[in-house]
Design an enzyme around this catalytic site. Structure first.
Site, short mmCIF file in Angstrom:
data_model
loop_
_atom_site.label_atom_id
_atom_site.label_comp_id
_atom_site.label_asym_id
_atom_site.label_seq_id
_atom_site.Cartn_x
_atom_site.Cartn_y
_atom_site.Cartn_z
CE LYS A 143 -4.42 0.97 0.12
NZ LYS A 143 -5.60 0.18 -0.29
CG ASP B 277 -7.36 3.23 -1.01
OD1 ASP B 277 -7.75 2.06 -0.94
OD2 ASP B 277 -7.55 4.05 -0.07
P1 NDP Z 1 -12.91 7.82 -3.16
O1 NDP Z 1 -11.84 8.82 -2.98
O2 NDP Z 1 -13.43 7.57 -4.52
O3 NDP Z 1 -14.15 8.15 -2.23
C1 NDP Z 1 -14.00 8.25 -0.85
C2 NDP Z 1 -15.31 8.69 -0.25
O4 NDP Z 1 -15.25 8.56 1.17
C3 NDP Z 1 -15.64 10.15 -0.52
O5 NDP Z 1 -17.03 10.32 -0.57
C4 NDP Z 1 -15.04 10.85 0.69
O6 NDP Z 1 -15.64 12.09 1.00
C5 NDP Z 1 -15.32 9.85 1.78
N1 NDP Z 1 -14.28 9.95 2.80
C6 NDP Z 1 -12.97 9.65 2.66
N2 NDP Z 1 -12.30 9.90 3.79
C7 NDP Z 1 -13.21 10.36 4.66
C8 NDP Z 1 -13.13 10.77 6.00
N3 NDP Z 1 -11.98 10.77 6.66
N4 NDP Z 1 -14.28 11.18 6.61
C9 NDP Z 1 -15.46 11.19 5.92
N5 NDP Z 1 -15.58 10.82 4.65
C10 NDP Z 1 -14.48 10.40 4.03
O7 NDP Z 1 -12.32 6.46 -2.52
P2 NDP Z 1 -12.76 4.97 -2.80
O8 NDP Z 1 -14.21 4.90 -3.05
O9 NDP Z 1 -11.83 4.39 -3.79
O10 NDP Z 1 -12.41 4.27 -1.40
C11 NDP Z 1 -13.34 4.21 -0.34
C12 NDP Z 1 -12.95 3.12 0.63
O11 NDP Z 1 -12.92 1.86 -0.07
C13 NDP Z 1 -11.57 3.26 1.27
O12 NDP Z 1 -11.62 2.74 2.57
C14 NDP Z 1 -10.70 2.37 0.40
O13 NDP Z 1 -9.54 1.93 1.09
C15 NDP Z 1 -11.65 1.23 0.13
N6 NDP Z 1 -11.36 0.41 -1.03
C16 NDP Z 1 -11.22 0.96 -2.27
C17 NDP Z 1 -10.97 0.17 -3.35
C18 NDP Z 1 -10.90 0.70 -4.73
O14 NDP Z 1 -10.81 -0.09 -5.67
N7 NDP Z 1 -10.98 2.02 -4.94
C19 NDP Z 1 -10.78 -1.29 -3.20
C20 NDP Z 1 -11.03 -1.78 -1.87
C21 NDP Z 1 -11.29 -0.94 -0.84
P3 NDP Z 1 -14.84 13.45 0.65
O15 NDP Z 1 -14.83 13.53 -0.83
O16 NDP Z 1 -15.61 14.52 1.32
O17 NDP Z 1 -13.46 13.28 1.23
O1 2IT Z 2 -7.86 -1.65 -0.90
C1 2IT Z 2 -7.79 -2.15 -2.04
O2 2IT Z 2 -7.95 -3.35 -2.24
C2 2IT Z 2 -7.52 -1.24 -3.17
N1 2IT Z 2 -7.43 -0.05 -2.97
C3 2IT Z 2 -7.35 -1.79 -4.55
C4 2IT Z 2 -6.03 -2.47 -4.71
C5 2IT Z 2 -5.68 -2.85 -6.12
O3 2IT Z 2 -4.50 -3.15 -6.33
O4 2IT Z 2 -6.53 -2.88 -7.01
#
Ligand code: NDP
Ligand code: 2IT
Length: 480
Positions: A161, A201
């Site tokens: 990560k 992420d």
């Molecule tokens: P994005 O940046 O696309 O979206 C994140 C969302 O969460 C936004 O709406 C953001 O609001 C909100 N957010 C983030 N941090 C905070 C905080 N500290 N307090 C309140 N709201 C918050 O990220 P992703 O959708 O990619 O990721 C979301 C989650 O999913 C994370 O935990 C990530 O690790 C996990 N994840 C992502 C994967 C991926 O493929 N993208 C895979 C597996 C897990 P704002 O815009 O206001 O900050």
């Molecule tokens: O938390 C996760 O699994 C991710 N942000 C995606 C990792 C990846 O390599 O696609």
């Protein structure tokens, strides 16, 4: 419940940050609860002494230790080789300076990291997060979770990560490009398609991936699949944007199916409104569930009659193209925006936390349970505090932890790597089918190790299944 770590430290929590200061006030960390198991307690003491300031990492390790340490009683070979202790120590950690310049001419410096956690089962693989709250502990817990998640995919992926404390909000495209180019220039020597393959992420989406890929290619002077989540016109897999959210819902469906239930008509809360949240919403709508909330760090929108397709298209455009705020969605459709509130107070049947770590506290969990919530499927990584997690587990509701429920993202990243390696592109339908099958297999692995009296303990199942695969590989490769 007693407290394990009585550490002379105050933890200041602000909305997006968590600062610690020594000796200002005596306050224990009340989120990591003491284990009933003396072996777990002594293991956790070792972890704490070695990583004293890393609260999120300690929390993530304790969840694993609680279920894996008893399992080791019947697998002395892993215990003798100290496999669990080894998994808790990153293979390699990089921290670097990222200089960049604002449009105003101001010189800026951020900190970048890459934690290469484990390569027993394949090249390092895991996302990059750009968020001002990012620190070493947060990244290390994410890298640690990735070990088990990637192992569950059965795709020969190691775990890593990385990211930066850079805040992409309110930056011009030019500033984002400058930052991404500087970031990847520093990371360049450490990554490569057989070495370490980053992805997105929080704060890292298609725009950032494109800029980073472009700079990497320029430095390498060759075209390869070093990053996943690329655009489909330059080697990205179809369905990668949708994969984590869709996979999250496929996993929830498996959990329900096990009890002959479906999502139809279920009232669902979603937190966040980014990549994972909106594709979770899309798949829930396809399954005739009712999505009654979305949020961002400013607050929650309550959608009492359920999100419609038209609303979802609006939010996608708002968030993915216009980089707007969720209150603009509330204003457009005349919905209530609860300033500074999380969604967990809204009555629901199921909750899909898809924003960030520790967003569901013990108090939130009690409210969710009292309001009738019977399913949690974690799109985010470790969105529940240890207390919340314990409450869900004790209550025996369907509780799909992130390592399993959100493994769809890295699954399709793995498929992107395969497509890049063989120089072929699969159709959307083909990738979706493989994603669905993989989420089913992940669920089966959870059942194999977590089934107790006709119910599945997903904490036990996902962690032990994830551990076994990595442990076998580590044992076979010797003490390295
Ligand atoms: P994005 O940046 O696309 O979206 C994140 C969302 O969460 C936004 O709406 C953001 O609001 C909100 N957010 C983030 N941090 C905070 C905080 N500290 N307090 C309140 N709201 C918050 O990220 P992703 O959708 O990619 O990721 C979301 C989650 O999913 C994370 O935990 C990530 O690790 C996990 N994840 C992502 C994967 C991926 O493929 N993208 C895979 C597996 C897990 P704002 O815009 O206001 O900050
Ligand atoms: O938390 C996760 O699994 C991710 N942000 C995606 C990792 C990846 O390599 O696609």
């Amino acid at each position: 419940m007693s407290i394990l770590y009585n550490i002379p430290k105050i933890v200041f929590k602000t909305r997006n940050h968590c600062f610690s200061k020594q000796n200002l006030l005596l306050m224990p960390i009340n989120d990591v609860e003491s284990s009933e198991n003396p072996e777990v307690r002594s293991f956790m003491e070792l972890i704490y002494n070695r990583n004293p300031n890393e609260l999120e990492f300690i929390q993530a390790v304790q969840e694993v230790a609680e279920v894996v340490i008893p399992f080791l009683e019947d697998h002395r070979e892993y215990k003798q080789a100290k496999i669990l202790e080894s998994i808790c120590e990153p293979e390699r950690v990089f921290s670097f300076r990222i200089p960049w310049i604002r449009d105003s001419g101001e010189y800026m410096i951020n900190r970048g990291y890459r934690i290469q956690m484990n390569s027993a089962t394949g090249p390092y693989k895991g996302g990059l997060r750009f968020h001002p709250s990012l620190n070493y502990s947060v990244l290390k817990f994410l890298a640690f979770e990735q070990v088990f998640k990637n192992s569950l995919t059965n795709m020969n992926l190691g775990a890593a990560k990385g990211g930066s404390d850079f805040d992409p909000k309110n930056k011009s495209d030019r500033e984002i490009m400058g930052f991404c180019q500087s970031f990847i220039t520093a990371l360049f020597p450490m990554i490569g398609p057989e070495m370490d393959i980053p992805a997105g992420d929080i704060g890292v989406g298609p725009r950032e991936i494109g800029f980073m890929f472009g700079q990497y290619k320029r430095l390498l002077r060759r075209f390869n699949g070093v990053i996943t989540g690329k655009g489909s016109s330059y080697g990205g897999s179809l369905m990668r944007p949708e994969a984590t959210g869709y996979g999250n819902v496929y996993f929830a469906k498996e959990m329900l199916d096990y009890h002959d239930e479906t999502l139809k008509g279920k009232k669902c809360l979603i937190s966040g409104s980014g990549n994972v949240s909106l594709y979770t919403a899309e798949k829930l709508l396809e399954n005739d569930a009712k999505v009654v909330s979305l949020s961002d760090s400013d607050g929650t929108v309550h959608i009492p009659d359920g999100l419609t397709g038209e609303m979802l298209e609006f939010v996608k455009d708002l968030k993915f193209n216009r980089r707007g705020r969720i209150h603009e969605f509330a204003e457009k459709f005349d919905l209530e925006h609860k300033d500074e509130e999380k969604p967990w107070g809204i009555p629901c049947d199921a909750a899909f936390p898809c924003a960030t770590q520790n967003e569901i506290t013990g108090n939130d969990a009690e409210i969710l349970l009292n309001n009738g919530c019977r399913l949690i499927s974690e799109g985010a990584n470790m969105p529940c505090t240890s207390e919340a997690s314990r409450l869900f587990r004790e209550k025996g509701i369907l509780y799909g932890i992130g390592k399993a429920a959100n493994a769809g993202g890295v699954t399709v990243s793995g498929l992107e790597m395969t497509q890049n390696a063989i120089g072929y592109t699969w159709t959307k339908e083909a990738v979706d089918k493989l994603l669905r099958e993989n989420m089913k297999k992940i669920h089966q692995q959870c059942c194999k190790y977590g089934e107790v009296n006709g119910k599945v303990d997903y904490i036990k199942g996902a962690n032990i299944a994830g551990f076994v695969q990595v442990a076998r590989a580590m044992l076979a490769q010797g003490h390295v």
